[in-house]
Write an enzyme that holds these catalytic residues in place. Structure first.
Site, PDB file in Angstrom:
ATOM      1  N   ASP A 270       0.825  -1.196   0.000  1.00  0.00           N
ATOM      2  CA  ASP A 270       0.000   0.000   0.000  1.00  0.00           C
ATOM      3  C   ASP A 270       0.864   1.254   0.000  1.00  0.00           C
ATOM      4  OD1 ASP A 270       0.566   0.859   2.745  1.00  0.00           O
ATOM      5  OD2 ASP A 270      -0.713  -0.785   3.396  1.00  0.00           O
ATOM      6  N   ARG A 271       0.230   2.390  -0.187  1.00  0.00           N
ATOM      7  CA  ARG A 271       0.950   3.657  -0.337  1.00  0.00           C
ATOM      8  C   ARG A 271       1.901   3.930   0.826  1.00  0.00           C
ATOM      9  NH1 ARG A 271      -0.544   8.301  -3.170  1.00  0.00           N
ATOM     10  NH2 ARG A 271      -2.644   7.449  -3.481  1.00  0.00           N
TER      11      ARG A 271
END
Length: 234
Positions: free
Chosen positions: A102-103
């Site tokens: 994820d980011r």
């Protein structure tokens, strides 16, 4: 495979674009002799504007992903493909991430254009260990390792317990967690299940493959020994 199609599949342009490159004399051999569209394909001997061709199909590479990048091609913000040569987005077969980070998660991210290899890596049957370094908002409780290793921990909105996972305590707010499966936001959800919050997360290893000395934001193509290491956990 014809030379034009091969070069186009590597992302240098459409077949029409590549045909023009031949006409302009931009495609040569290693000795600088101009090649023609109907010449035999010899990947290692081909140069475009004097530079060797990008790696051929069957590519496996790793990236040391920084925080702030997503793995989706559709994200309007920064994406992991921005950290690779621009042509890599246009390759055929497509160069895909092997799973996702994820980011807000950094660390080891794999890419491949080999569909069979991708499925082998992400298949639940492989149970490749994935090692994460977590920085936590609160001190560890003390029973976290036992709970994660039990094989009985259930995450919210799921009906199957997690496989046993190994927790190595580094200090009160830092731990190394080894997983043998890959569920959505699994590390963050596991710590949430014991009342904690992950402030920073970094993936260090997949199988027997680590980042070694690869700087953040940089990528490296992986050769056959690296691929063997991937499936030979340390």
């Amino acid at each position: 495979m014809k030379l034009v199609k091969h070069i186009a599949n590597l992302g240098y342009g459409s077949r029409k674009d590549v045909q023009w490159m031949f006409r302009e004399g931009r495609i040569t051999d290693a000795a600088g002799e101009v090649l023609y569209a109907d010449d035999p394909l010899d990947h290692d001997n081909v140069r475009v504007d004097g530079e060797p061709l990008d790696l051929p199909p069957g590519l496996l590479l790793m990236l040391n992903k920084p925080v702030g990048y997503t793995c989706s091609m559709k994200d309007p913000g920064r994406i992991v493909y921005d950290l690779l040569p621009p042509r890599f987005r246009l390759r055929s077969p497509t160069l895909s991430t092997v799973g996702r980070l994820d980011r807000e998660t950094s660390g080891l991210l794999l890419f491949t254009d080999d569909g069979q290899l991708l499925h082998r890596i992400i298949s639940p049957k492989s149970k490749l260990p994935k090692v994460y370094l977590a920085t936590l908002a609160d001190d560890l409780r003390g029973d976290d390792a036992a709970i994660f290793a039990s094989g009985t921990l259930m995450l919210d909105n799921e009906t199957t317990p997690l496989l046993p996972a190994e927790l190595e305590v580094i200090d009160a707010c830092h731990a190394r967690l080894t997983l043998h499966e890959g569920r959505y936001h699994q590390v963050r959800r596991m710590f949430a299940a014991v009342g904690n919050h992950v402030e920073a997360l970094h993936r260090e290893r997949i199988g027997g493959l680590g980042l070694d000395d690869l700087p953040e934001g940089q990528w490296r193509a992986l050769d056959a020994p690296h691929q063997q290491a991937l499936f030979a956990p340390a």
